[in-house]
Design a protein around this motif. Sequence first.
Motif, PDB file in Angstrom:
ATOM      1  N   MET A 118     -85.580 -51.404 -59.380  1.00 20.10           N
ATOM      2  CA  MET A 118     -85.451 -50.962 -60.566  1.00 20.10           C
ATOM      3  C   MET A 118     -87.208 -50.518 -60.527  1.00 20.10           C
ATOM      4  O   MET A 118     -86.783 -49.703 -60.988  1.00 20.10           O
ATOM      5  N   ASN A 119     -87.899 -50.568 -59.715  1.00 20.54           N
ATOM      6  CA  ASN A 119     -88.501 -50.085 -59.580  1.00 20.54           C
ATOM      7  C   ASN A 119     -89.729 -49.079 -58.514  1.00 20.54           C
ATOM      8  O   ASN A 119     -90.188 -49.743 -57.599  1.00 20.54           O
ATOM      9  N   PRO A 120     -88.735 -48.409 -57.972  1.00 18.72           N
ATOM     10  CA  PRO A 120     -89.206 -47.813 -56.556  1.00 18.72           C
ATOM     11  C   PRO A 120     -90.498 -47.450 -56.586  1.00 18.72           C
ATOM     12  O   PRO A 120     -91.677 -46.628 -57.246  1.00 18.72           O
ATOM     13  N   PRO A 121     -91.259 -47.485 -55.034  1.00 17.45           N
ATOM     14  CA  PRO A 121     -92.547 -47.521 -55.229  1.00 17.45           C
ATOM     15  C   PRO A 121     -93.185 -45.507 -55.246  1.00 17.45           C
ATOM     16  O   PRO A 121     -91.990 -44.717 -54.924  1.00 17.45           O
ATOM     17  N   ARG A 122     -93.913 -44.993 -55.680  1.00 18.23           N
ATOM     18  CA  ARG A 122     -94.347 -43.994 -55.478  1.00 18.23           C
ATOM     19  C   ARG A 122     -95.209 -43.887 -54.356  1.00 18.23           C
ATOM     20  O   ARG A 122     -96.585 -43.969 -53.876  1.00 18.23           O
ATOM     21  N   VAL A 123     -95.737 -42.781 -53.650  1.00 20.21           N
ATOM     22  CA  VAL A 123     -96.477 -42.303 -52.441  1.00 20.21           C
ATOM     23  C   VAL A 123     -96.318 -40.786 -52.957  1.00 20.21           C
ATOM     24  O   VAL A 123     -95.809 -39.704 -52.185  1.00 20.21           O
ATOM     25  N   VAL A 124     -97.798 -40.570 -52.865  1.00 14.22           N
ATOM     26  CA  VAL A 124     -97.937 -39.138 -53.117  1.00 14.22           C
ATOM     27  C   VAL A 124     -99.625 -38.882 -52.082  1.00 14.22           C
ATOM     28  O   VAL A 124    -100.266 -39.869 -51.403  1.00 14.22           O
TER      29      VAL A 124
END
Length: 327
Positions: A12-18
């Motif tokens: 439900m809370n996919p990771p974010r990679v920037v």
Amino acid sequence: MEDEFSKLIRRMNPPRVVIDNDICEHATVILVDGVNGHGLLLEIIQVLNYLDLLITKAYISSDGGYLMDVFYVTETDGKKITDKGTINYLQSTLETKASFVNSMRSSVGVTPSKEHTSIELTGADRPGLLSEVSAVLTDLSCNVVNAVLWTHNARAAAVLHVTDQSSGYAIEDPERLSKMKELICNVLRGSNDFRTPHMSISSNEMMHRERRLHQMLFADRDFERPESPNHKSSRRPLVTVMDCSDRDYTAVTIRYPDRPKLMFDIVCSLTDMQYEVYHGTVITCSTEAYQEYYIKHIDGFPISSEAERQRVIVCLEAAIERRASEC
């Protein structure tokens, strides 16, 4: 049920990679945020180390079950990451690590292998130890493909990859493996060593070798310094551990000459001692690195005794000093 619920929360809370090359003039900025888990910070740092990236600054925050980590990294030449293949690898690998916290026996860049047999050994250090072990393996018709040996405080730990001399593949014969273990343990057994040497053999390697060497020396209690008037060490790390009662954390600070993988060694030790890093700051300059971490034990409590405080200090000192002997 708890494990399934954790998986649901991550879906439900996919990771974010920037990954950004414009924010900072001198470094590539990598931001990772998502659901936190024990050991995840170490896994992320290990990905950066696997690519030989240098961490010049870092800001860690993981309260409330979520993390937001920011790393300023460069290539070994001090320049930003410009290769698209490297950037794509970082993006996909970090997203995978942040999505699924792997078991503590897994690691980036390491897969089960039938190409070689992995030998792990710990025991008393002495001159010529690796040569003696290699001689035993040669007599048993084994080739040493590669080896990493760390020594610290008169203790030694090594991970060797060997193959059968005739086939070139892993050694699987039980009798031959048993003979190998018997002979190498005899080599490891020092005349004045009160600790029992340890050795394990496997054709199914499942952990990054440097991570494993830290665990092996920690289990062998290399943080206990020899009581010898002739024992001298190079500049000792400056490690302080202080109560932070107003925030219910323990504050750990480290000052030491900067070098590659310093942050990995420190976080590896904290993770293996079952501590969580809730907040952290890493700043490096030309002569020294400053690292600050706010930690709790995985049971949710800060350090509560002077004995535990001293143990954290000596274990972190040992983790920092071990790499000086890497070969």
